[in-house]
Design a protein around this motif. Structure first.
Motif, PDB file in Angstrom:
ATOM      1  N   ASN A  22      -4.446   5.910   8.925  1.00 58.21           N
ATOM      2  CA  ASN A  22      -4.622   4.867   7.987  1.00 58.21           C
ATOM      3  C   ASN A  22      -4.475   5.560   6.552  1.00 58.21           C
ATOM      4  OD1 ASN A  22      -6.725   2.452   6.580  1.00 58.21           O
ATOM      5  ND2 ASN A  22      -4.708   2.220   7.035  1.00 58.21           N
ATOM      6  N   GLN A  67      -0.967   6.874   2.497  1.00 56.77           N
ATOM      7  CA  GLN A  67      -1.146   7.009   1.065  1.00 56.77           C
ATOM      8  C   GLN A  67      -1.080   8.556   0.631  1.00 56.77           C
ATOM      9  OE1 GLN A  67      -3.808   5.113  -2.664  1.00 56.77           O
ATOM     10  NE2 GLN A  67      -3.917   4.310  -0.431  1.00 56.77           N
ATOM     11  N   THR A 110     -10.931   0.061  -4.163  1.00 56.48           N
ATOM     12  CA  THR A 110      -9.904  -0.495  -3.226  1.00 56.48           C
ATOM     13  C   THR A 110      -9.365   0.322  -2.310  1.00 56.48           C
ATOM     14  OG1 THR A 110      -8.129   0.463  -4.737  1.00 56.48           O
ATOM     15  CG2 THR A 110      -8.943  -1.864  -5.347  1.00 56.48           C
ATOM     16  N   LEU A 111      -9.314   1.352  -2.315  1.00 63.02           N
ATOM     17  CA  LEU A 111      -9.063   2.387  -1.298  1.00 63.02           C
ATOM     18  C   LEU A 111     -10.146   2.070  -0.127  1.00 63.02           C
ATOM     19  CD1 LEU A 111      -7.326   4.654   0.213  1.00 63.02           C
ATOM     20  CD2 LEU A 111      -8.984   6.303  -1.194  1.00 63.02           C
ATOM     21  N   TYR A 112     -11.485   2.196  -0.404  1.00 64.21           N
ATOM     22  CA  TYR A 112     -12.485   2.152   0.566  1.00 64.21           C
ATOM     23  C   TYR A 112     -12.509   0.769   1.100  1.00 64.21           C
ATOM     24  CZ  TYR A 112     -14.817   6.748  -1.005  1.00 64.21           C
ATOM     25  OH  TYR A 112     -15.033   7.930  -1.548  1.00 64.21           O
ATOM     26  N   SER A 113     -12.201   0.035   0.366  1.00 62.04           N
ATOM     27  CA  SER A 113     -12.471  -1.507   0.842  1.00 62.04           C
ATOM     28  C   SER A 113     -11.233  -1.614   2.085  1.00 62.04           C
ATOM     29  CB  SER A 113     -12.495  -2.668   0.228  1.00 62.04           C
ATOM     30  OG  SER A 113     -11.291  -3.032  -0.571  1.00 62.04           O
ATOM     31  N   ASP A 114     -10.063  -1.080   1.599  1.00 65.03           N
ATOM     32  CA  ASP A 114      -9.066  -1.171   2.638  1.00 65.03           C
ATOM     33  C   ASP A 114      -9.101  -0.209   3.743  1.00 65.03           C
ATOM     34  OD1 ASP A 114      -6.352  -1.254   3.652  1.00 65.03           O
ATOM     35  OD2 ASP A 114      -5.739   0.440   2.793  1.00 65.03           O
ATOM     36  N   VAL A 115      -9.702   0.769   3.529  1.00 65.99           N
ATOM     37  CA  VAL A 115     -10.104   1.719   4.938  1.00 65.99           C
ATOM     38  C   VAL A 115     -11.178   1.074   5.633  1.00 65.99           C
ATOM     39  CG1 VAL A 115     -11.185   3.794   5.199  1.00 65.99           C
ATOM     40  CG2 VAL A 115      -9.112   3.951   3.796  1.00 65.99           C
ATOM     41  N   SER A 157     -11.774  -2.009   6.092  1.00 66.31           N
ATOM     42  CA  SER A 157     -11.914  -3.211   6.691  1.00 66.31           C
ATOM     43  C   SER A 157     -10.762  -2.904   7.971  1.00 66.31           C
ATOM     44  CB  SER A 157     -11.039  -4.282   5.910  1.00 66.31           C
ATOM     45  OG  SER A 157      -9.779  -3.666   5.578  1.00 66.31           O
ATOM     46  N   THR A 158     -10.019  -1.860   8.020  1.00 68.05           N
ATOM     47  CA  THR A 158      -9.227  -1.294   9.323  1.00 68.05           C
ATOM     48  C   THR A 158     -10.288  -0.887  10.104  1.00 68.05           C
ATOM     49  OG1 THR A 158      -8.340   0.574   7.950  1.00 68.05           O
ATOM     50  CG2 THR A 158      -6.843  -1.331   8.258  1.00 68.05           C
TER      51      THR A 158
END
Lengths: 136, 136
Positions: A122, A126, B110-115, B117-118
């Motif tokens: 993941n 990026q 934003t990076l952390y919340s994306d990471v 949640s996956t």
DNA sequence: TGTACTGTAATAAAAATAATTACAGAATGA
DNA sequence: TCATTCTGTAATTATTTTTATTACAGTACA
């Protein structure tokens, strides 16, 4: 992760990217991140070891990106700084006389390696260039 | 994660699942995990708060699963114990006078919340029942 | 009514993290 | 050449986080 190595490293890399090849001192980096310069130099040592940056010693020296920002992805950065299990680990050995305790670490291992590899996958989508693009 | 809350919680849940509804004391759990009983009780408090287990006080008391192991997934367990950012956080405020420092936390967020949640999605594919099934 | 638990808090110990200090060595340029 | 300004690195200290320990009130049982 209860240390700040990932965000610190990413911060360093972002600043170096922003500097477009000009040398940046650990003093300056530390000032932006708001941590101790010696810690920055230590972290830079690690980034250098992994081929992300290079440094020049002496007066007027500093660090700069060793490769194109588009060729550094965040998964690699994570791998470069990670030093503990993603979901934590009990330092004590579970009881080997307990049928569950005896086996749990083995099953945690497979769980963790699965979870971590998808995490890295993941993150790897990026690049530093992508990340830096978000800054206005 | 440099604490052991996730593995400890999962260990507790696995033991309770194995006990098939019979009451298990914090002493016993602590013995299998090899940590202090008071810590186990604290962790159980949290698991109870999240509806995973129930306990009975007094002599002969102990804990037991409050729901079916198939209805507890590891993503929920992670959410129940997580108390720090998945990829770590610098405790000091970055320099607001630096154009990068000023914005980095927002982009890390934003990076952390994306990471994260996956990560949770990934963990959620596995239930406690699935995990327990691996033990022989 | 003694015993064996949980619930909870307070305190202490240990471990991890970060800060500080220091200084040798490198590169620069006056 | 030599003062200056950097990095590289280590040693030490301080701080924070995590874990262990201790203690005891309250609950349930037999």
């Amino acid at each position: 992760m209860n240390n700040s190595r990932f965000p610190v490293s990413l911060h360093i890399l972002t600043l170096l990217n922003d500097a477009k090849g000009t040398l940046v001192s650990s003093e300056y980096l530390a000032g932006s991140i708001n941590i101790n310069p010696a810690l920055v130099r230590k972290e830079i040592m690690n980034l250098r070891k992994h081929g992300f940056v290079n440094s020049k010693e002496g007066k007027g020296g500093g660090s700069f990106l060793a490769k194109n920002a588009a060729d550094i992805n965040l998964g690699e950065v994570y791998k470069a700084v990670k030093n503990s299990d993603i979901l934590g680990r009990n330092k004590n050995e579970p009881n080997p006389k307990c049928p569950i305790g005896k086996q749990i670490n083995q099953h945690l291992n497979t769980l963790y390696s699965d979870v971590e590899s998808t995490l890295i996958m993941n993150l790897s989508k990026q690049t530093l260039a992508d990340f830096a693009l978000k800054f206005k």
